[in-house]
Design a protein around this motif. Structure first.
Motif, PDB file in Angstrom:
ATOM      1  N   LEU A 216      -0.162  -4.792  -8.984  1.00 23.81           N
ATOM      2  CA  LEU A 216       0.851  -3.732  -9.114  1.00 23.81           C
ATOM      3  C   LEU A 216       1.937  -4.073 -10.133  1.00 23.81           C
ATOM      4  O   LEU A 216       2.820  -3.251 -10.404  1.00 23.81           O
TER       5      LEU A 216
ATOM      6  N   GLU B  13       2.360   1.313  -3.869  1.00 20.80           N
ATOM      7  CA  GLU B  13       1.242   2.005  -4.527  1.00 20.80           C
ATOM      8  C   GLU B  13       1.319   3.514  -4.291  1.00 20.80           C
ATOM      9  O   GLU B  13       1.571   4.286  -5.203  1.00 20.80           O
TER      10      GLU B  13
ATOM     11  N   GLY C 197      -7.972   0.245  -4.044  1.00 22.42           N
ATOM     12  CA  GLY C 197      -6.560   0.276  -3.655  1.00 22.42           C
ATOM     13  C   GLY C 197      -6.112  -1.109  -3.227  1.00 22.42           C
ATOM     14  O   GLY C 197      -6.933  -1.964  -2.856  1.00 22.42           O
ATOM     15  N   ILE C 198      -4.790  -1.346  -3.245  1.00 20.69           N
ATOM     16  CA  ILE C 198      -4.278  -2.670  -2.912  1.00 20.69           C
ATOM     17  C   ILE C 198      -4.645  -3.044  -1.474  1.00 20.69           C
ATOM     18  O   ILE C 198      -5.008  -4.189  -1.192  1.00 20.69           O
TER      19      ILE C 198
ATOM     20  N   ASP D 189       0.836  -1.210   0.000  1.00 24.13           N
ATOM     21  CA  ASP D 189       0.000   0.000   0.000  1.00 24.13           C
ATOM     22  C   ASP D 189       0.871   1.260   0.000  1.00 24.13           C
ATOM     23  O   ASP D 189       0.754   2.130  -0.864  1.00 24.13           O
TER      24      ASP D 189
ATOM     25  N   ILE E 213       0.512   5.905  -7.633  1.00 20.98           N
ATOM     26  CA  ILE E 213      -0.628   5.218  -8.266  1.00 20.98           C
ATOM     27  C   ILE E 213      -1.893   5.651  -7.523  1.00 20.98           C
ATOM     28  O   ILE E 213      -1.928   5.651  -6.294  1.00 20.98           O
TER      29      ILE E 213
END
Ligand code: PEP
Ligand code: MG
Length: 885
Positions: free
Chosen positions: A188, A132, A144-145, A128, A137
């Motif tokens: 990702l 990310e 979101g991750i 995260d 990102i």
């Protein structure tokens, strides 16, 4: 220290030197972060070597080696700015877990479950924060991750019928770690790194980058924290609160941050890591017996469960409070029965708590009076004066649900379910209550826009609760009766559905949620507040007056401590309630065609002015009242409706067309720079004369009635001393006439507003006639910037967003420009007359920063709206103390 090491780093160092148990670590300075940004996001050349050296030292103290295949050390990487920004930047924990260190750690601890639990947390946080967010990102909301991994965990728990994370077995955790890693690659496009050093540098870089993350930037804007400061990075040996049932983690305050009560207060969770408490995922346990509440009374306290550790923690918080002489917010972890201190800082608090703590600590002898005065910020005082739900109405209202009282006061508004909606609806001028599933720092702007915040999950120490409290926002968290359906924008409470746009009322001091509107009342009659303000006034040099033009406002302002009226706008009697009669007379004056007609009309108007002036002077008996002569351009008062036009036509004995055409003749292209203020009196002396007569007659009558009126006459929008001289002849003649007629002495002073740059520049001349100056910084700002006061809304937002200007100059005095003119005016005026009395009556008179400026440049008083009087008193006292120090 703080500037270099950040708040967290500096305090960790301080705790170490006090001999408290702190895990070994080191801090990468804020300067390094600044260099990183100045150098196109490259680390300084020496950093790697310095980090390696420092790790070697940590390894030595802890007796473990980073990345080792036998006795591996794990590290944490945390942000820490100069000024606390709770939850706004990133943290990565458990750094150093890899295919080599995992087996070693299992062998060492004999606790595979713990190791895989730590690993799944690392993968989640790292992907995260580092892979990310730091990579810039920006996934869509809910994609979101972290959310994706979280829902995988949820699914697994659901499948297995588990309730808590602690129900997950070692096998479950191994399975989830593998699944997480696969997901990371898929989403990702890169694998989760298996090299401890790669993880460490990823963590360091991500913390630096989080300084410029969206929410950190938004928070800095709101709190006025400079972008140039940068964050430090604290790298520390990990200690674990999740090593079993003799491990725990918690957050605590040396006093209650919501109420100020002098009781050690906090929350903890057994077998958990710190993020579990602050993220508001589980409802935490109370720290001790004395502070249990309705929501957590069934949960065990630390005092009860681990009495020895509790005692040690209690002693540490006590000495920290004494050492820093202020309430401390601390984070701790208990690893297999051993206490570790992870953080301490001065705790954020509500306005009520700030006041109570300042007064308590003063009484306890912990701080002196000056510190007590500095302990409450003017904004917190503002919050203290903010409304609460009317207790009488509340008592009769039906309680919908209860949650934790995270931020005090009352809030009433339409419910919304996202931060964006909160901003949007609030921008339409509506009050909103932001409802969220859990407290989420991402929502900072929506929280700011909302009147109140209500969440289904989370504890008193969750990020959003801290932030809300810092702002003095009404906030209720952990209200588990809420079943939120974000997609449909609705919430179900006890089987009833409430939709976006429905109205809720919140009592943030009790944690009570109600449907519908409950009226609010003012909370200023607190005896502690009165006592505090008495101390404040001891240190204040600057006078504080109010801008008021009705007996009610005047009385209200006296209640708040106003020492006089600095601005009575005569034209206000022509607006609002009861204005019809005087307004119709004024209209007659305005539309009169001949001097004769106008004098007759003015004579009809004068008694109304006298009554208005007298009522307020009576309330302000013995205190100065500055009457500002009629200021606005006359066309503002021209009748618009057919009915009013017809009425006026009849009174003036002319046709309706004539009324309209005389009104049209008064139209100006740029009225703010047109025929207004003293210019009216120059053209129509009889209009000024009527005002002088009204003021002096009111004063004469009050003297006869045994009063002690102190009128001051103030001429607006002046540009030359000759205007003042012109009007003064009229004023003196009427003064003499009234004194003679009533057989009394009327003391008064004659002065001017300084609100046009030319007047500021010619202040030395103005002071030949003016006995006082009052800076009208609203107009002075308008004229200096060339920004129309009335049309600024259209583009001010763009100017602030693009950082073309730092603050709205109509709210906070622009010191380099408008401030310079003010200083020039003071210097010029006092050159001519060293005793010249000087004040300010623009809106800036109630803005804390501007008040500090007014103190510094040697004004005699500030004048502001009644509600801001206490704020100005406090700001003035703080300015005096800071100057002295
Ligand atoms: C000012 O200009 O600052 C002022 C106090 O006058 P007004 O706001 O009435 O123009
Ligand atoms: Mg003005």
């Amino acid at each position: 220290m703080k500037n270099l090491l950040g708040g967290k780093g500096a305090n960790l160092a301080e705790m170490c030197s006090l001999g408290m148990p702190v895990p070994a670590g080191f801090t990468i300075t804020t300067e390094t972060c600044v260099e990183f940004y100045n150098n196109n996001m490259q680390y300084p050349a020496t950093l790697k070597e310095e980090v390696d050296d420092s790790i070697a030292k940590v390894e030595k103290v802890m007796g473990m080696t980073f990345g080792d295949e036998e006795n591996p050390l794990l590290l944490s990487c945390r942000s820490g700015a100069r000024s606390s920004m709770p939850g706004m930047m990133e943290t990565v924990l458990n750094i150093g877990l890899s295919s080599t260190t995992i087996p070693a750690l299992i062998k060492k601890t004999g606790n595979p479950r713990f190791v895989y639990d730590a690993y799944r947390r690392l993968i989640m946080m790292y992907s995260d924060v580092v892979m990310e967010k730091a990579e810039g990102i920006e996934p869509k909301e809910g994609e979101g991750i972290r959310v994706q991994l979280d829902s995988m965990l949820h699914e697994l728990k659901e499948k297995k019928g588990y309730e808590n994370d602690s129900d997950l077995s070692t096998e479950d955790l191994i399975e989830i770690c593998d699944a997480f890693k696969e997901k990371v690659v898929k989403v990702l496009g890169k694998p989760f790194p298996d090299d401890p050093y790669e993880q460490l540098w990823g963590g360091i870089g991500a913390v630096f980058k989080s300084w410029n993350g969206k929410r950190a930037i938004a928070y800095r804007r709101i709190e006025g924290i400079p972008d140039e400061w940068g964050t430090a990075v604290n790298v520390q040996a990990m200690v674990y609160g999740n090593m079993g049932d003799n491990s725990a983690t918690g957050v605590a305050f040396s006093r209650n941050p919501a109420t100020g009560e002098n009781l050690f207060y906090g929350e903890w969770l057994v077998n958990a890591q710190g993020e579990d408490v602050v993220a508001g995922i589980r409802t935490p346990n109370p720290l001790n017996e004395a502070t249990k509440n309705e929501q957590n009374k069934h949960l065990g306290s630390l005092e009860e469960s681990m009495p020895v550790v509790y005692k040690e923690l209690y002693a540490i918080q006590d000495s920290l409070e004494r050492h820093f002489t202020d309430m401390q917010d601390i984070e701790f972890t208990i690893q297999e029965g051993k206490l570790w201190m992870l953080q301490c800082r001065v705790g954020k608090r509500t306005g009520v708590a700030a006041l109570n703590m300042a007064m308590d600590m003063l009484q306890e002898g912990l701080i002196d009076e000056k510190s007590a005065v500095l302990r409450v910020s003017p904004n917190q005082l503002d919050e203290l004066l903010h409304p609460i739900l009317n207790p009488n109405t509340e008592a009769k209202a039906k309680l919908l649900a209860k949650g934790l009282p995270a931020g005090p006061g009352g809030a009433v508004g339409q419910i919304v379910f996202t931060s964006e909606d909160a901003i949007k609806v609030a921008a339409e001028g509506k009050d909103v209550i932001l409802i969220r599933e859990e407290t989420n720092p991402e929502d900072v702007e929506g929280m700011r826009a909302a009147k109140g915040i209500l969440t289904a999950r989370g504890g008193m120490t969750s990020h959003a609760a801290l932030v809300a409290r810092g702002w003095g926002k009404c906030c209720i968290v952990g209200c588990d009766a809420l079943k939120i359906n974000l997609k449909n924008r609705e919430v179900t409470i006890n089987g009833e559905i409430y939709k976006e746009g429905d109205t809720f009322s919140l009592n943030g001091s009790k944690g009570a949620v109600y449907q519908g509107v409950i009226d609010t009342i003012d909370a200023s009659e607190n005896p502690r507040f009165v006592e505090y303000m008495t101390i404040v006034d001891k240190y204040r040099v600057l006078g504080v007056r109010t801008n008021a033009d009705t007996p009610e406002d005047a009385a209200n302002a006296i209640g708040f401590g106003a020492e006089g009226i600095g601005l009575f706008r005569i034209e206000h009697m022509f607006y609002g309630l009861d204005a019809e009669a005087p307004l119709s007379k004024l209209r007659k004056v305005i539309l009169s065609d001949t001097l004769e007609q106008r004098v007759a009309a003015v004579n009809e108007l004068e008694p109304y002015i006298r009554e208005a002036v007298k009522g307020t002077m009576k309330v302000m008996d013995g205190k100065p009242v500055t009457f500002r002569l009629l200021d606005p351009p006359l066309h503002e008062f021209i009748p618009q409706t057919h009915e009013k036009i017809a009425e006026l036509a009849k009174e003036l004995n002319i046709s309706e067309e004539e009324v309209k055409s005389r009104g049209d003749a008064l139209h100006e292209v740029n009225p703010m720079m047109g025929h207004r203020g003293v210019r009216l009196g120059i053209t129509y002396p009889e209009i000024s004369q009527a005002q002088f007569r009204a003021i002096f007659e009111a004063a004469a009558q009050l003297i006869k009635e045994g009063g002690e009126p102190q009128p001051e006459i103030m001429v607006p929008v002046t540009i030359s001393v000759r205007e003042l001289d012109d009007q003064k002849v009229l004023c003196e003649a009427i003064h003499a006439e009234i004194e003679k007629r009533y057989g009394v002495n009327i003391t008064y002073s004659y002065g001017t507003m300084i609100e046009i740059p030319r007047a500021a520049m010619l202040a030395d001349e103005m002071a030949n006639t003016a006995q006082f100056f009052s800076f009208g910084t609203n107009d002075l700002t308008q004229m200096t910037f060339g920004f129309s006061r009335d049309d600024i809304g259209g583009f001010m937002g763009d100017y602030l967003d693009k950082k073309i200007i730092d603050a709205d100059p109509f709210q906070t005095l622009d010191q380099p420009t408008v401030g310079k003119l003010v200083e020039m005016g003071i210097k010029g005026g006092r050159n001519t007359n060293p005793k010249l009395k000087i004040g300010i009556c623009g809106e800036h008179g109630g803005d804390p920063q501007s008040v500090e400026f007014c103190h510094r440049v040697g004004m005699n008083y500030v004048s502001c709206s009644p509600f801001r009087v206490p704020i100005a008193r406090l700001a003035a006292a703080q300015a005096a103390i800071k100057e002295y120090e």
